[in-house]
Write an enzyme that holds these catalytic residues in place. Structure first.
Site, PDB file in Angstrom:
ATOM      1  N   HIS A  82      33.278 -24.836  -8.382  1.00 27.40           N
ATOM      2  CA  HIS A  82      32.066 -25.412  -7.801  1.00 27.40           C
ATOM      3  C   HIS A  82      32.167 -26.928  -7.758  1.00 27.40           C
ATOM      4  CE1 HIS A  82      27.785 -25.489  -6.731  1.00 27.40           C
ATOM      5  NE2 HIS A  82      27.748 -26.602  -7.444  1.00 27.40           N
ATOM      6  N   ASP A 161      16.278 -20.249  -8.674  1.00 30.90           N
ATOM      7  CA  ASP A 161      16.870 -21.504  -8.215  1.00 30.90           C
ATOM      8  C   ASP A 161      16.522 -21.765  -6.755  1.00 30.90           C
ATOM      9  OD1 ASP A 161      18.605 -23.861  -8.329  1.00 30.90           O
ATOM     10  OD2 ASP A 161      19.764 -22.724  -6.878  1.00 30.90           O
TER      11      ASP A 161
HETATM   12  N1  URA Z   1      23.594 -28.439  -6.184  1.00 30.57           N
HETATM   13  C1  URA Z   1      22.851 -27.401  -6.656  1.00 30.57           C
HETATM   14  O1  URA Z   1      23.224 -26.251  -6.479  1.00 30.57           O
HETATM   15  N2  URA Z   1      21.729 -27.680  -7.322  1.00 30.57           N
HETATM   16  C2  URA Z   1      21.285 -28.933  -7.548  1.00 30.57           C
HETATM   17  O2  URA Z   1      20.259 -29.113  -8.165  1.00 30.57           O
HETATM   18  C3  URA Z   1      22.048 -29.987  -7.044  1.00 30.57           C
HETATM   19  C4  URA Z   1      23.204 -29.705  -6.372  1.00 30.57           C
END
Ligand code: URA
Length: 434
Positions: A82, A161
């Protein structure tokens, strides 16, 4: 327990308990807690901060708020990668096939671009026919068959999220260590891999502008991963200027292909080998990062990474002829050149401005619902440290609308700073955190 009391506690600088954080995430995800209360808490967290323990509770609650992908049917140690977001960052398209060619099962779930950073899924969709929507069964079967699959992240993974990010995006609460850490790590931990390699960006075009901030973020993310039982390591790398020369979906695919042929820009090649090496090491296939990197380099020289990319494109229904003939990728209708106004040396190529310019070309999204133009983007001709004479080409902007290219060209002009003194290009690899 009630939401009012939780907001009040954080507003006054208190520390939230695991139960309070679970109450918030569960209530928000199921729609019981309204956006206005969630927004108030986000701002309180932003201003008062959370400590590492609260951040771990938040990460854990968010990870459990949706599906947790079960990759146990995939043989071997699965490694995910990531990046915290960069301009011109096409490394996944290079390091994932390289690591896979070296024996690492790569089960990659990627996102789309948001703001000025491009997403891997948008880039792959520039390849005619490439499908980024694999069913869980097809995803697993493909990894077992060819060692790699890349699919779009479903809304069901780390559900909280997705909802929280949408609120953060419109309430000026994105740039917070705990909120970024929990957002990134909840998704990674729910994605089912055994090990995680993080590329934490630092500099003008990154969330973290200085090394101390990036180190803290890397340290927190690595700790969240380890606490959850995953082997996790982070590389801190520079995002002072865009990576490579290409910014835009098809342009970046082409640069990735060139890199896998051994003809890529030095920075992209260096970063991709470092990340692929870290993935090989994290999978337990070597005893050190350096050894992992050597293996990745060997795979690059032998053309094995390129062969793996070709297999990936074929397996996901894409036109793999683009590997030999990148001109089969979408081509932009209009181009405009930006030239140097004076003699000197390139002092800065501001990544954020180049990112904003690429959004103007149509390569990125201004609104979440925008569909990126696969052919649009920017091809840089000069990077920091290069000499420039008045009239030299600095960059070319490309896209389907002349008006939008005007805006993009303006922004690119502002991104370049030319001064009298020669300068050293910034170091790319800054630190590793294990
Ligand atoms: N990328 C993500 O997935 N979340 C964040 O808060 C910032 C960058």
């Amino acid at each position: 327990m009630d939401m009012y009391g939780i907001i009040e506690k954080k507003r006054d600088g208190g520390k939230l308990s695991r139960e309070e954080i679970n109450f918030f995430i569960e209530g928000f995800t199921t729609g019981r807690i309204p956006d206005y209360q969630a927004s108030a808490l986000l701002m309180a967290i932003f201003l008062r901060r959370m400590d590492k323990e609260e951040t771990y509770f938040l990460t854990d609650a968010m990870m459990k708020s949706g599906d947790i992908v079960d990759l146990s049917a995939v043989h071997g140690c699965k490694v995910d990668k990531h990046s915290t977001g960069g301009v011109g960052d096409k490394t996944t398209l290079i390091c994932a096939p390289l690591a896979s060619a070296c024996g690492v099962p790569v089960a990659k779930m990627s996102g789309r671009g948001l703001g000025f950073t491009g997403g891997t899924i948008d880039k792959l969709e520039a390849i005619p026919g490439f499908s980024t929507q694999l069913s869980p069964e097809a995803f697993i079967a493909q990894i077992n068959r060819i060692g790699i699959a890349i699919t779009g992240q479903t809304a069901q993974v780390a559900k909280a999220d997705k909802l929280l990010y949408a609120l953060r995006d419109v309430t000026a609460t994105v740039e917070n260590l705990s909120l970024i850490t929990s957002s990134v790590m909840s998704k990674k931990l729910a994605s089912g891999s055994d090990a995680i390699v993080l590329d934490v960006k630092c500099g003008d075009g990154a969330f973290m502008h200085d090394l101390a901030g990036a180190e803290e973020m890397a340290d927190w993310m690595v700790e969240m991963g380890k606490k959850a039982g995953k082997k996790t390591l982070a590389l801190i790398t520079s995002m002072e200027q865009p990576l490579g020369f290409a910014v835009g979906n098809a342009l970046e695919v082409e640069e990735a292909i060139r890199t896998l042929r051994g003809e890529g820009p030095a920075d992209i090649t260096e970063l991709s080998l470092a990340i692929a090496g870290a993935m090989i090491y994290a999978a337990g296939l070597t005893d050190s990062l350096e050894e992992g990197q050597k293996r990745a380099d060997h795979a690059l020289q032998a053309g094995e990474g390129l062969a793996r990319l070709r297999a990936l494109i074929e397996a996901q229904g894409g036109d793999s002829r683009v590997v030999d003939a990148p001109d089969r990728l979408p081509q932009a209708r209009y181009r405009e050149e930006i030239r140097a106004a004076r003699d000197g040396w390139i002092q800065a190529v501001h990544a954020k401005r180049i990112g904003a310019a690429s959004v103007h070309t149509g390569a990125g999204r201004q609104e979440k619902t925008d569909v990126p133009d696969p052919a649009a983007g920017i091809l840089l001709a000069k990077k920091i440290g290069d000499p420039a004479a008045a009239g030299d080409l600095l960059a070319t902007v490309m896209g389907g609308s002349r008006e939008r290219l005007q805006l993009a060209a303006e922004e690119v002009r502002r991104a370049y700073v030319i001064g009298d003194a020669p300068v050293q290009p910034p170091a790319l690899m800054l630190k590793k955190v294990e």
